[in-house]
Write an enzyme that holds these catalytic residues in place. Structure first.
Site, PDB file in Angstrom:
ATOM      1  N   GLU A 288       0.853  -1.191   0.000  1.00 14.91           N
ATOM      2  CA  GLU A 288       0.000   0.000   0.000  1.00 14.91           C
ATOM      3  C   GLU A 288       0.886   1.238   0.000  1.00 14.91           C
ATOM      4  O   GLU A 288       1.858   1.333   0.750  1.00 14.91           O
ATOM      5  CB  GLU A 288      -0.915  -0.017   1.221  1.00 14.91           C
ATOM      6  CG  GLU A 288      -1.587   1.296   1.559  1.00 14.91           C
ATOM      7  CD  GLU A 288      -2.460   1.851   0.434  1.00 14.91           C
ATOM      8  OE1 GLU A 288      -2.579   3.084   0.334  1.00 14.91           O
ATOM      9  OE2 GLU A 288      -3.011   1.057  -0.369  1.00 14.91           O
TER      10      GLU A 288
ATOM     11  N   ARG B 242     -17.447   4.082   3.282  1.00 16.83           N
ATOM     12  CA  ARG B 242     -16.256   3.411   2.752  1.00 16.83           C
ATOM     13  C   ARG B 242     -15.246   3.070   3.842  1.00 16.83           C
ATOM     14  O   ARG B 242     -14.686   1.973   3.886  1.00 16.83           O
ATOM     15  CB  ARG B 242     -15.565   4.311   1.723  1.00 16.83           C
ATOM     16  CG  ARG B 242     -16.200   4.334   0.359  1.00 16.83           C
ATOM     17  CD  ARG B 242     -15.430   5.252  -0.579  1.00 16.83           C
ATOM     18  NE  ARG B 242     -15.949   5.195  -1.927  1.00 16.83           N
ATOM     19  CZ  ARG B 242     -15.621   4.287  -2.833  1.00 16.83           C
ATOM     20  NH1 ARG B 242     -14.779   3.325  -2.518  1.00 16.83           N
ATOM     21  NH2 ARG B 242     -16.151   4.310  -4.040  1.00 16.83           N
TER      22      ARG B 242
ATOM     23  N   ARG C 247     -20.262  15.876  -2.899  1.00 17.04           N
ATOM     24  CA  ARG C 247     -20.560  14.909  -1.845  1.00 17.04           C
ATOM     25  C   ARG C 247     -20.696  15.595  -0.496  1.00 17.04           C
ATOM     26  O   ARG C 247     -19.955  16.533  -0.190  1.00 17.04           O
ATOM     27  CB  ARG C 247     -19.451  13.852  -1.756  1.00 17.04           C
ATOM     28  CG  ARG C 247     -19.351  12.936  -2.968  1.00 17.04           C
ATOM     29  CD  ARG C 247     -18.321  11.853  -2.712  1.00 17.04           C
ATOM     30  NE  ARG C 247     -18.370  10.806  -3.724  1.00 17.04           N
ATOM     31  CZ  ARG C 247     -17.473  10.668  -4.687  1.00 17.04           C
ATOM     32  NH1 ARG C 247     -16.480  11.517  -4.775  1.00 17.04           N
ATOM     33  NH2 ARG C 247     -17.574   9.686  -5.557  1.00 17.04           N
TER      34      ARG C 247
ATOM     35  N   ASP D 199     -11.308  -1.354  -9.788  1.00 19.87           N
ATOM     36  CA  ASP D 199     -11.282  -0.131 -10.581  1.00 19.87           C
ATOM     37  C   ASP D 199     -10.068  -0.039 -11.494  1.00 19.87           C
ATOM     38  O   ASP D 199     -10.106   0.662 -12.505  1.00 19.87           O
ATOM     39  CB  ASP D 199     -11.318   1.097  -9.662  1.00 19.87           C
ATOM     40  CG  ASP D 199     -12.713   1.401  -9.143  1.00 19.87           C
ATOM     41  OD1 ASP D 199     -13.662   0.699  -9.548  1.00 19.87           O
ATOM     42  OD2 ASP D 199     -12.863   2.332  -8.335  1.00 19.87           O
TER      43      ASP D 199
ATOM     44  N   ALA E  16     -17.831  -0.991  -6.091  1.00 21.99           N
ATOM     45  CA  ALA E  16     -17.186  -1.745  -5.013  1.00 21.99           C
ATOM     46  C   ALA E  16     -17.567  -3.216  -5.102  1.00 21.99           C
ATOM     47  O   ALA E  16     -16.741  -4.103  -4.859  1.00 21.99           O
ATOM     48  CB  ALA E  16     -17.577  -1.170  -3.653  1.00 21.99           C
TER      49      ALA E  16
END
Length: 437
Positions: free
Chosen positions: A42, A114, A203, A327, A340
């Site tokens: 990551e 999320r 958002r 994605d 997702a």
């Protein structure tokens, strides 16, 4: 995260996952639990998600059950009453006229933040298979059939694995390792080949009390508990509850159709995420009914996100010992609440494939062919119909001139996503393996 690995590797192949979002973590857990040696890299200093509420559809929930992640998911998920997906309404009419509502016929879909979804998975992943601060710089395919892929990170470190899986999102670096002759012109690293849908998404997360006060007690309470899609020409707004109904997740979409039916090119050099003034934000929706405008006014510091898509869709997700999922493979717009879910479906498929007793390092590149055969048609259809859905909601698609027919269309538009048979998919994979390996 758990402190040490609990499963004992049973495979002679090693997997490196690039990217620790929802798809990457789900896949890492699926592989680890099935005895496939895996490491996850990551780029950030910890696992973290940006964004807000997302929908997890019924097929994805079934995938979570098969991955052993459903109980973790239940800790945070909000399930609607009556298996409702959305009610569809006209945003500009004074009473927000109801066109129709879409119900999940088999199971319940759910909404979740999320970050909460990611947090629910982090608990299941051993810390010793995770590496942070690892931003991918380059990939080097093996020079021999049985060689390993070499990953080089920006901090100068390297890692070798028999298989590299890019779960690094729509801006994927790993996607650049695909072969354009088989995957198509979108097989490019980063954002250069992505196409702007023309849509900006604003958002906001609104505390329930503030939302109800703005809209009015009776309708405010109803809307705070009941997912709504409010439709207008070239714009629409969705709302649904998260955090156990304590928060209303609101997303307002505005589309630039100045070149319609072509997509408007994204302005060069502009950031995909931009701060904007409340005045400019509200101006995009000034024809909406007063109650809906009051919902939008609850967002004090609006920002807007440019929604892009992998266009044209990749025709292959594999190149030798490098593949992409989620994605990175089929990134697109969120208009069917399915992005997702597709990453989770990919994770289940690959976990079952790589753990299959007949799949080993010697036949790995052959075995990966079935991933293309089964997942490319499925995921590409979902991402392509998601782009069409955004147009349809904004009266530029099916039944564009007839709101009543549009309402009827939206009742069953999503069945092909939700009714997907994961057991049949697994059996199709097993049959291919029996015939080809």
């Amino acid at each position: 995260m758990t402190s040490s690995t609990e499963a004992h590797p049973t495979k002679d192949l090693s997997v490196a996952i690039v990217g620790g979002g929802i798809g990457g973590l789900t896949l890492a857990i699926g592989l680890h639990d099935r005895g496939v040696p895996v490491r996850i890299f990551e780029g950030a200093s910890k696992f973290a998600e940006i964004g807000a509420g997302i929908s997890i559809n019924t097929a994805a929930i079934e995938a979570l059950k098969r991955l052993g992640l459903f109980e973790n998911f239940l800790e945070f998920a909000d399930f609607p009453s009556r298996n409702l997906f959305f009610q569809w309404r006209l945003a500009e009419s004074p009473e927000q006229t109801l066109l129709s509502e879409t119900l999940c016929k088999k199971y319940g879909a759910a909404s979740i933040h999320r970050a909460e979804l990611l947090d629910s998975f982090i608990k299941k992943i051993p810390s010793d298979i995770c590496s942070f601060g690892k931003r991918l710089k380059s990939l080097e395919q093996p020079s021999s059939a049985d060689g390993k892929v070499k990953l080089t990170f920006e901090d100068g470190t390297t890692h070798e694995a028999d298989l590299v899986i890019g779960c690094d999102g729509i801006h994927s670096r790993v996607r650049g390792a695909l072969d354009p002759s088989t995957a198509g012109p979108s097989a490019v690293a980063g954002s250069d080949s992505l196409v702007w849908s023309g849509t900006w998404a604003y958002r906001g997360l609104i505390p329930r009390e503030r939302f109800v006060e703005a809209v009015g007690k009776e309708k405010g309470d109803f809307y705070a508990d009941t997912a709504q899609m409010l439709l207008a020409k070239d714009s629409h707004v969705l709302i649904f509850p998260i955090h156990g109904g304590k928060t209303v997740n609101l997303v307002a979409f505005k589309t630039d159709r100045s070149r319609w039916p072509e997509r408007t090119p994204f302005p060069k050099g502009e950031p995909w995420i931009q701060e904007t003034s409340k005045q400019d934000f509200l101006k995009d929706f000034d024809t909406y009914s007063p109650e809906v405008v009051r919902m939008l006014e609850c967002i004090d510091k609006p920002s807007k996100w440019a929604l892009h898509q992998v266009v044209p869709s990749l025709t292959s997700y594999i190149n030798n010992r490098v593949i992409v999922t989620g994605d990175a493979a089929h990134g697109g717009v969120p208009h069917q609440g399915a992005m997702a879910g597709q990453a989770i479906e990919d994770a289940l498929f690959l976990s079952n494939l790589l753990a299959h007793p007949k799949v080993n390092n010697a036949n790995l590149t052959k075995a990966l062919e079935v991933y293309d055969k089964i997942r490319v048609p499925r995921a590409n259809k979902v991402v392509e119909t998601s782009l069409e859905a955004g147009d349809t909601y904004e009266f530029r698609g099916v039944a564009a001139d007839d709101p009543q027919k549009l309402g009827q269309h939206l009742v069953e538009r999503f069945d092909h996503i939700w009714d997907y048979d994961l057991d049949a998919e697994k059996e199709q994979m097993n049959q291919w393996i029996r015939e080809n390996l």
